[in-house]
Design an enzyme around this catalytic site. Structure first.
Site, mmCIF file in Angstrom:
data_model
loop_
_atom_site.group_PDB
_atom_site.id
_atom_site.type_symbol
_atom_site.label_atom_id
_atom_site.label_comp_id
_atom_site.label_asym_id
_atom_site.label_seq_id
_atom_site.Cartn_x
_atom_site.Cartn_y
_atom_site.Cartn_z
ATOM 1 N N GLU A 282 7.975 8.213 -17.519
ATOM 2 C CA GLU A 282 7.169 7.072 -17.083
ATOM 3 C C GLU A 282 7.926 5.756 -17.235
ATOM 4 O O GLU A 282 7.327 4.682 -17.224
ATOM 5 C CB GLU A 282 5.855 7.013 -17.864
ATOM 6 C CG GLU A 282 5.982 6.686 -19.345
ATOM 7 C CD GLU A 282 6.221 7.893 -20.223
ATOM 8 O OE1 GLU A 282 5.905 7.820 -21.420
ATOM 9 O OE2 GLU A 282 6.726 8.921 -19.707
ATOM 10 N N ASP B 233 7.655 0.511 -19.094
ATOM 11 C CA ASP B 233 7.090 1.780 -19.539
ATOM 12 C C ASP B 233 5.570 1.727 -19.361
ATOM 13 O O ASP B 233 4.920 0.744 -19.734
ATOM 14 C CB ASP B 233 7.435 2.032 -21.002
ATOM 15 C CG ASP B 233 6.937 3.394 -21.474
ATOM 16 O OD1 ASP B 233 7.706 4.364 -21.349
ATOM 17 O OD2 ASP B 233 5.788 3.477 -21.957
ATOM 18 N N ILE B 234 5.011 2.782 -18.768
ATOM 19 C CA ILE B 234 3.562 2.849 -18.572
ATOM 20 C C ILE B 234 2.894 3.141 -19.913
ATOM 21 O O ILE B 234 3.229 4.127 -20.580
ATOM 22 C CB ILE B 234 3.194 3.930 -17.543
ATOM 23 C CG1 ILE B 234 3.849 3.618 -16.184
ATOM 24 C CG2 ILE B 234 1.678 4.045 -17.382
ATOM 25 C CD1 ILE B 234 3.644 4.707 -15.140
#
Length: 342
Positions: free
Chosen positions: A266, A224-225
């Site tokens: 994301e 996950d960003i």
């Protein structure tokens, strides 16, 4: 008015091909009309030469629909003249059924590119009707000219080759359209359009293939960003798309032997049974992304990611396996981000 440059070029080339084909047949049948003394055929050819030459000009001026209508009319008209002059034995009637596949494909092409087409059903009906009527006419009336057997053989060979060549070309075009359409549908169904990675449908199908087996060293990571919403809010959604694409590129370069999926938003999922330790791959991935200089328009910024990893367990469903990795990701998010949790 038109579709893509490639599609427009295709319709132009096909129409030019038919226009050139008609001019070639004009020369051939004019020579045959002179050699075997068939005045009616010669006079019709003179008219056809004028029409077909004018038609080439229409094609170059991009009047494709009008030009196609002229081509159909000329071919059908000359088929009728050929049967009247020589009967059905020289096979002029083959042009009527042979044109059906051309009518169908050109109708598809015109509808797709020009957004309009000639009346398809009516054209097919007219060609079939002419084919039947010509056989009825030939059974009731003698041909205008009694040509020698050598001329009949030449006509049969030429008309058969011309008809089957055209049909073959258009069947191949239809075949290519079918293959291309299937590939596009498959890509749409299984590939994420923004990043070029596989999507969740592909990933779940791949994970289903693991059910019932015990692959050693297989692991699943969710990436996950960090603070992705902040990137969108600060630099705009186009910058957010750029960030997703750049992270996807780094994923492809770092996890070459893995299944990589954009799970949504994301989040990305990596599934691998690489003999290389999952810690090494995930940590290297985290470092590569953190070291990357992200530049979008006038902005320059850094990006970090958090990764949760778990091993394959045959007692878990796919959803449970993903949830297990997601829990570790959540733990990493709560404890400083920019880390790998195993």
């Amino acid at each position: 008015m038109f579709g893509s440059v490639k599609d427009t070029a295709l319709i132009k080339n096909l129409t030019l091909f038919f226009g050139g084909f008609l001019l070639f047949t004009d020369v051939f049948f004019l020579i045959m009309g002179i050699i075997y003394d068939m005045p009616v055929m010669r006079y019709v050819i003179y008219v056809k030469l004028v029409i077909n030459t004018t038609n080439i000009f229409l094609i170059l001026k991009e009047h494709y629909l009008l030009s196609t209508g002229i081509i159909y009319g000329v071919i059908l008209g000359f088929m009728v003249v050929g049967v009247i002059c020589t009967g059905t034995t020289p096979a002029f009637q083959l042009y009527a059924p042979g044109m059906l596949v051309c009518i169908s494909y050109n109708g598809y092409l015109h509808k797709r590119i020009l957004k309009k087409e000639l009346p398809l059903v009516m054209l097919i009906a007219v060609h079939i009707l002419c084919y039947i009527v010509m056989y009825i006419y030939a059974g009731l009336a003698e041909p205008l000219y009694d040509i020698p057997k050598s001329a009949v053989i030449i006509f049969v060979i030429f008309n058969s080759m011309a008809t089957f060549s055209i049909v073959t070309i258009y069947v191949l075009l239809f075949h290519n359209v079918a293959i291309s359409s299937e590939e596009k549908l498959e890509r749409t169904a299984l590939v994420d359009n923004l990043t070029g990675l596989c999507n969740r449908h592909y990933l779940l199908a791949a994970m289903d293939s693991l059910q019932g087996v015990s692959p050693e060293n297989t692991w699943l990571a969710i990436l996950d960003i960090d603070d992705f919403k902040k990137i969108n809010d600060t630099y705009g959604h186009n910058c957010g798309d750029y960030t997703l694409q750049t992270v996807a590129d780094i994923l492809k370069q770092t996890c070459r032997d893995c299944i990589i999926c954009r799970w949504g938003g994301e989040e990305f999922i990596i599934v691998s049974n690489s003999p290389e330790c999952e810690t090494d791959i995930a940590e290297q991935l985290r470092k590569n992304i953190a070291a990357e200089s992200f530049r979008f328009e006038k902005y320059s910024f850094k990006v970090t990611v958090t990764i949760g990893v778990s091993f394959y367990d045959s007692t878990l469903t796919n959803d449970q396996w993903i949830s297990k990795s997601d829990e570790k990701l959540y733990f990493g998010k709560k404890n400083g981000k920019n880390r790998v949790v195993i």
